[in-house]
Design a protein around this motif. Structure first.
Motif, PDB file in Angstrom:
ATOM      1  N   LYS A  23       0.829  -1.221   0.000  1.00  0.00           N
ATOM      2  CA  LYS A  23       0.000   0.000   0.000  1.00  0.00           C
ATOM      3  C   LYS A  23       0.861   1.268   0.000  1.00  0.00           C
ATOM      4  CE  LYS A  23      -2.013  -1.266   3.822  1.00  0.00           C
ATOM      5  NZ  LYS A  23      -1.296  -2.546   4.009  1.00  0.00           N
ATOM      6  N   THR A  24       1.866   1.288   0.867  1.00  0.00           N
ATOM      7  CA  THR A  24       2.718   2.473   0.984  1.00  0.00           C
ATOM      8  C   THR A  24       3.536   2.672  -0.301  1.00  0.00           C
ATOM      9  OG1 THR A  24       2.832   2.215   3.377  1.00  0.00           O
ATOM     10  CG2 THR A  24       4.585   3.504   2.358  1.00  0.00           C
ATOM     11  N   THR A  25       4.155   1.595  -0.767  1.00  0.00           N
ATOM     12  CA  THR A  25       5.007   1.667  -1.965  1.00  0.00           C
ATOM     13  C   THR A  25       4.193   2.061  -3.193  1.00  0.00           C
ATOM     14  OG1 THR A  25       6.198  -0.206  -0.996  1.00  0.00           O
ATOM     15  CG2 THR A  25       6.679   0.317  -3.298  1.00  0.00           C
ATOM     16  N   THR A  39      -0.080  10.843   1.091  1.00  0.00           N
ATOM     17  CA  THR A  39       0.061  10.746   2.552  1.00  0.00           C
ATOM     18  C   THR A  39      -0.052   9.299   2.989  1.00  0.00           C
ATOM     19  OG1 THR A  39      -0.913  12.929   2.912  1.00  0.00           O
ATOM     20  CG2 THR A  39      -0.897  11.451   4.804  1.00  0.00           C
ATOM     21  N   ASP A  40       0.901   8.863   3.788  1.00  0.00           N
ATOM     22  CA  ASP A  40       0.821   7.546   4.411  1.00  0.00           C
ATOM     23  C   ASP A  40       0.462   7.770   5.879  1.00  0.00           C
ATOM     24  OD1 ASP A  40       1.673   4.537   4.083  1.00  0.00           O
ATOM     25  OD2 ASP A  40       2.438   5.222   6.020  1.00  0.00           O
ATOM     26  N   ILE A  41      -0.688   7.288   6.286  1.00  0.00           N
ATOM     27  CA  ILE A  41      -1.171   7.561   7.647  1.00  0.00           C
ATOM     28  C   ILE A  41      -0.183   7.034   8.703  1.00  0.00           C
ATOM     29  CG2 ILE A  41      -3.031   7.087   9.323  1.00  0.00           C
ATOM     30  CD1 ILE A  41      -3.809   9.190   7.178  1.00  0.00           C
ATOM     31  N   ASP A  42       0.408   5.860   8.469  1.00  0.00           N
ATOM     32  CA  ASP A  42       1.399   5.344   9.433  1.00  0.00           C
ATOM     33  C   ASP A  42       2.575   6.310   9.611  1.00  0.00           C
ATOM     34  OD1 ASP A  42       0.091   3.022  10.154  1.00  0.00           O
ATOM     35  OD2 ASP A  42       1.015   1.815   8.585  1.00  0.00           O
ATOM     36  N   GLU A  43       3.020   6.888   8.492  1.00  0.00           N
ATOM     37  CA  GLU A  43       4.140   7.855   8.586  1.00  0.00           C
ATOM     38  C   GLU A  43       3.736   9.062   9.421  1.00  0.00           C
ATOM     39  OE1 GLU A  43       5.668   8.951   4.693  1.00  0.00           O
ATOM     40  OE2 GLU A  43       6.079   6.829   4.266  1.00  0.00           O
ATOM     41  N   SER A 126       9.096  -4.818  11.717  1.00  0.00           N
ATOM     42  CA  SER A 126       8.419  -3.512  11.745  1.00  0.00           C
ATOM     43  C   SER A 126       6.911  -3.598  11.992  1.00  0.00           C
ATOM     44  CB  SER A 126       8.685  -2.774  10.425  1.00  0.00           C
ATOM     45  OG  SER A 126       8.316  -3.584   9.338  1.00  0.00           O
ATOM     46  N   ARG A 127       6.348  -4.834  11.977  1.00  0.00           N
ATOM     47  CA  ARG A 127       4.899  -4.963  12.182  1.00  0.00           C
ATOM     48  C   ARG A 127       4.621  -5.706  13.492  1.00  0.00           C
ATOM     49  NH1 ARG A 127       6.596  -3.186   7.161  1.00  0.00           N
ATOM     50  NH2 ARG A 127       4.831  -2.601   5.827  1.00  0.00           N
ATOM     51  N   PRO A 128       4.380  -4.944  14.593  1.00  0.00           N
ATOM     52  CA  PRO A 128       4.186  -5.590  15.896  1.00  0.00           C
ATOM     53  C   PRO A 128       3.018  -6.575  15.909  1.00  0.00           C
ATOM     54  CG  PRO A 128       3.698  -3.219  15.996  1.00  0.00           C
ATOM     55  CD  PRO A 128       4.347  -3.467  14.684  1.00  0.00           C
TER      56      PRO A 128
HETATM   57 MG   LIG Z   1       2.127   0.829   4.757  1.00  0.00          MG
END
Ligand SMILES: [Mg+2]
Ligand SMILES: Nc1ncnc2c1ncn2[C@@H]1O[C@H](COP(=O)(O)OP(=O)(O)O)[C@@H](O)[C@H]1O
Ligand SMILES: O=C(O)C1=C[C@@H](OP(=O)(O)O)[C@@H](O)[C@H](O)C1
Length: 187
Positions: A23-25, A39-43, A126-128
């Motif tokens: 999704k981000t990439t 915009t990436d909401i996680d960022e 990176s993904r808890p």
């Molecule tokens: Mg992402």
């Protein structure tokens, strides 16, 4: 005055799908190719807490992460023409689903379990949400989450393709949807 109705082309595009599907990439690449802002909401969450996502989960808990995720996603849905990627868990929150489905184009990046599981190793740190889970647990979560992702406007299966190929196909389908909307409204 009533709410302004946006054309499909003016609406934000929101990428949804399981962790690690791209999704981000892909969101960033699509935005660049369409000269739109991304915009990436996680960022944004990481910037607000000034710590990594695993640190946020550890120090503040998942609940605080989800609250911030909701606040930022609901806020950005008021904008237009943006390309937005949200985290894979965001669509478990009803308020996020409802606002995205009613005001934006929700774009589901789909992936088969067989393709996805090849990515586990690069995602774990990176993904808890994946940490401490067996492959069977993750497979169950993968299928459980599909129920939420099935609520979308457009989807593309991202199995076994380069980022470039996926972004091009996504753009093609977006352009078709925008044109169909314009034709329907000019009738
Ligand atoms: Mg992402
Ligand atoms: N089409 C692709 N082929 C190979 N690796 C990819 C592809 N798309 C994304 N990746 C890689 O997979 C990982 C997860 O991608 P990311 O964009 O962060 O996914 P998400 O935002 O859905 O969690 C990253 O390391 C990224 O470089
Ligand atoms: O699925 C989830 O619950 C999560 C997905 C992650 O985003 P990506 O889907 O971009 O990896 C990030 O929001 C967080 O680690 C929680």
């Amino acid at each position: 005055m009533g709410e302004q109705t946006l054309s499909a082309r003016e609406k934000n595009v929101v990428f949804i799908g399981f962790m690690g599907v791209g999704k981000t990439t892909i969101g960033e690449l699509v935005a660049e190719k369409l000269s739109r802002s991304f915009t990436d909401i996680d960022e944004e969450i990481v910037k607000e807490f000034n710590m990594t996502i695993p640190e946020i989960f550890e120090k503040h808990g998942e609940k605080a992460f989800r609250e911030k995720e909701k606040e930022l996603t609901l806020g950005i849905c008021k904008e237009k023409r943006k390309i937005i990627s949200i985290g894979g868990g965001a669509f478990t929150q009803k308020e996020i689903r409802d606002i995205c489905l009613s005001t934006t184009i929700v774009y589901f990046l789909e992936m088969s379990w067989e393709s996805w599981k090849k990515r586990i190793d690069i995602l774990l740190e990176s993904r808890p949400i994946l940490q401490g889970k067996s492959e069977d647990d993750i497979e169950k979560l993968f299928y459980d989450r599909q129920i939420n992702y099935n609520q979308h406007h457009l989807k593309y299966n991202a199995d076994e393709q380069t980022e470039e190929e996926i972004a091009e196909k996504v753009i093609e389908s977006l352009k078709i949807a925008w044109e169909q909307d314009e034709e329907a409204n000019n009738k």
